[in-house]
Design an enzyme around this catalytic site. Structure first.
Site, short mmCIF file in Angstrom:
data_model
loop_
_atom_site.label_atom_id
_atom_site.label_comp_id
_atom_site.label_asym_id
_atom_site.label_seq_id
_atom_site.Cartn_x
_atom_site.Cartn_y
_atom_site.Cartn_z
N TYR A 63 0.82 -1.20 0.00
CA TYR A 63 0.00 0.00 0.00
C TYR A 63 0.86 1.26 0.00
O TYR A 63 0.42 2.34 -0.40
CB TYR A 63 -0.94 0.02 1.21
N CYS A 389 4.14 -18.34 -5.48
CA CYS A 389 4.86 -18.17 -4.23
C CYS A 389 3.98 -18.58 -3.05
O CYS A 389 3.70 -19.76 -2.86
CB CYS A 389 5.38 -16.75 -4.11
N LEU A 390 3.48 -17.63 -2.26
CA LEU A 390 2.59 -17.97 -1.16
C LEU A 390 1.34 -18.68 -1.68
O LEU A 390 0.79 -19.55 -1.01
CB LEU A 390 2.19 -16.71 -0.39
N GLY A 391 0.90 -18.34 -2.88
CA GLY A 391 -0.24 -19.00 -3.48
C GLY A 391 0.01 -20.48 -3.67
O GLY A 391 -0.88 -21.31 -3.44
N HIS A 516 8.64 -16.50 -8.92
CA HIS A 516 7.79 -15.42 -9.46
C HIS A 516 8.00 -15.32 -10.97
O HIS A 516 8.83 -14.52 -11.44
CB HIS A 516 8.13 -14.09 -8.80
N GLU A 518 6.23 -13.92 -13.11
CA GLU A 518 5.76 -12.63 -13.65
C GLU A 518 6.90 -11.64 -13.85
O GLU A 518 6.79 -10.71 -14.67
CB GLU A 518 4.69 -12.02 -12.74
#
Length: 545
Positions: A63, A389-391, A516, A518
């Site tokens: 954020y 990753c965490l997913g 990652h 991406e």
């Protein structure tokens, strides 16, 4: 085309600054300049100087600063480096991302070491000298024709003052080998039906007050600017008319390089530096990509399950999905699903009807159970699912709970007391006390299982290298149990035997990766995993229509 080495005798430097307001798109403009110069045959690199005192953005909440991008050599950086790589295809390193914190830490460490021989350490010259050293890439022995330096923040920010002073000194030293591109905002007042140039004039005046005369102005605008208004800006700001370029709102950020080329931005830069302009490159691969993007009309809907309801928090994932969709001739419509509110009872309301689901990366306990619920719904309903990753770890935990029967299966990050720690802390991480820069970062090798869905996605390549940013790993004590019950560990680091990829071969597309992907997807070379995922989503979505 004339050989570049015959024209460019020394490295040339382009400084990109911003004024009036933040978030005008300096990163996109910098990346566009890099792409245009690349198309002319020049070797280019782009670097970002951020004024904040953090050593890097690795400990920042998304954020605060959007996603944290990671280079191949393991540097946690600003998301603008993602734009640089996606536009130009270059591979950035730790030399491409500098913060005030890194500058001051270097100077203070040298002072503690006695390198300054007892002198009083001051912002000028010690801090500015260190900034100049890094702007000139003295710690990088690569040979570049152009070094593009984007300075974060807005002119007038107190944090940016040392960077502006360094640029002023370099402009004086480098002469015609350096140009300054200043990006400002031209607001439109609806009530008066007028575009206002006064903010730009004040911004340039403030820059001039720091001893820097911009060579080129890029005017960010929501309305088209006519030649009369551009002429007014040129006259008041001491800039040639041909060097006043407008950056209008466009349907896609990938239209910006072509728009800049149409207005002669790259030609203006070359003329300012004293390099023959030559013919304008056609950039056919880029234009073909834009044509595919414009023609993509069929929509597929993909859910992003995460806890950060902020577009920039998953910027690289969003762009990777969009790029893959364009190459598959579809428009990907992405729907954010807040994992904090997702449960076993309502997961279907949010995920049913989606062509695919991405379970996003992240850190901490917030929203974890929602991601596990998403993984459970997708697995039991055979929805194409991509965990990153965490997913991926949440897919592992869900499988352990509902297939292996370990009700309390978890990650020790979430529950240190779990009796079934299917996700555990790496051994070398157990003695680490500092948070910043201490994870498994950067590119690591991965050996793929021949014939696996992951190997097929990489078009048969069995050895890959991907970037990581995590602290916890699949616990190999459970590996045989997972594979016996149907979750295949299809990618493993060959040195440490750490599990990099899990998949369920019997399903349409159910793959989790610890890395990652991406970060490696570019405009001209979309990542193969995203391509495979989107193709499956299209097929699945068509069956649901």
């Amino acid at each position: 085309m004339k050989r570049i080495d015959d024209v460019v005798k020394n490295t040339k430097y382009i400084f990109v600054t911003g004024g009036v307001v933040s978030s005008l798109g300096k990163g996109i403009v910098s990346a566009s300049i890099g792409k245009l110069l690349q198309a002319r045959g020049y070797k280019v690199t782009i670097q970002k100087f951020d004024p904040y005192i953090n050593i890097d953005p690795g400990t920042l909440n998304p954020y605060e600063h959007g996603e944290c991008y990671v280079t191949e050599d393991g540097m946690e950086t600003d998301l603008d480096l993602g734009h640089y790589e996606r536009f130009t295809g270059i591979r950035t390193t730790r030399h491409n991302s500098i913060t005030t914190g890194r500058i001051y830490k270097t100077v203070i460490d040298r002072e503690r070491h006695g390198d300054y021989l007892g002198k009083t350490i001051q912002v000028v010259p010690h801090i500015t000298d260190e900034i100049k050293r890094r702007m000139l890439r003295e710690d990088d022995h690569s040979s570049f024709d152009f070094v593009i330096t984007e300075v974060g923040g807005t002119i007038g920010d107190i944090e940016s003052a040392p960077f502006m002073e360094a640029i002023r000194q370099l402009r004086w030293t480098l002469g015609h080998d350096a140009v300054c591109v200043h990006l400002t905002y031209v607001p439109y007042l609806k009530a008066a039906d007028e575009l206002k140039t006064k903010p730009t004039q004040h911004s340039v005046k403030e820059l001039q007050g720091m001893g820097i005369q911009p060579d080129i102005l890029v005017l960010r605008t929501e309305k088209h600017l006519d030649d009369a208004l551009r002429g007014k800006v040129a006259s008041f700001c001491n800039v040639d008319l041909e060097c006043v370029v407008q950056s209008e709102d466009l349907p896609s950020i990938y239209e910006v390089p072509v728009n800049m080329q149409r207005q002669g931005l790259d030609a203006a830069i070359l003329r300012k530096i004293g390099i023959p302009v030559g013919e304008t490159p056609q950039m056919m691969p880029w234009r073909c990509f834009l044509e595919k993007q414009r023609n993509a009309s069929h929509e597929i809907h993909i859910a992003l399950v995460g806890k950060y309801d902020l577009q920039d928090a998953y910027k690289s994932i969003r762009e990777s999905l969009n790029l893959a969709g364009i190459y598959c001739d579809v428009k990907t419509c992405l729907h954010f699903v807040n994992s904090e509110t997702l449960t076993e009872d309502n997961a279907g309301d949010s995920l049913r009807g989606m062509a695919g689901v991405v379970i996003c990366p992240g850190f901490g306990q917030r929203g974890i159970e929602g991601k596990i619920s998403a993984a459970h719904f997708c697995r039991t309903h055979d929805i194409p699912t991509f965990g990153i990753c965490l997913g991926m770890q949440m897919m592992v935990i869900e499988f352990a709970r509902n297939v292996l029967g370990y009700d309390d299966a978890n990650s020790v990050e979430i529950n240190p007391d779990t009796t079934h720690n299917v996700i555990d802390l790496m051994e070398q991480q157990k003695c680490i006390t500092q948070m910043g820069g201490t994870m498994r970062l950067g590119a690591y090798d991965c050996q793929l299982t021949p014939g696996s869905r992951a190997c097929e996605a990489y078009q048969g390549t069995e050895h890959i290298s991907e970037r990581h940013r995590h602290r916890y790993e699949f616990n190999n004590m459970y590996k045989s149990e997972f594979e016996t019950r149907g979750m295949r560990c299809s990618g493993v680091n060959p040195l440490a035997q750490l599990v990099e990829i899990v998949e369920i071969p019997q399903m349409k597309w159910y793959i989790g990766v610890q890395f990652h992907p991406e970060y490696s997807s570019t405009v001209l070379h979309p990542h193969p995993l995203f391509m495979s995922f989107v193709k499956t989503c299209i097929s699945y979505g068509d069956t649901q229509a």
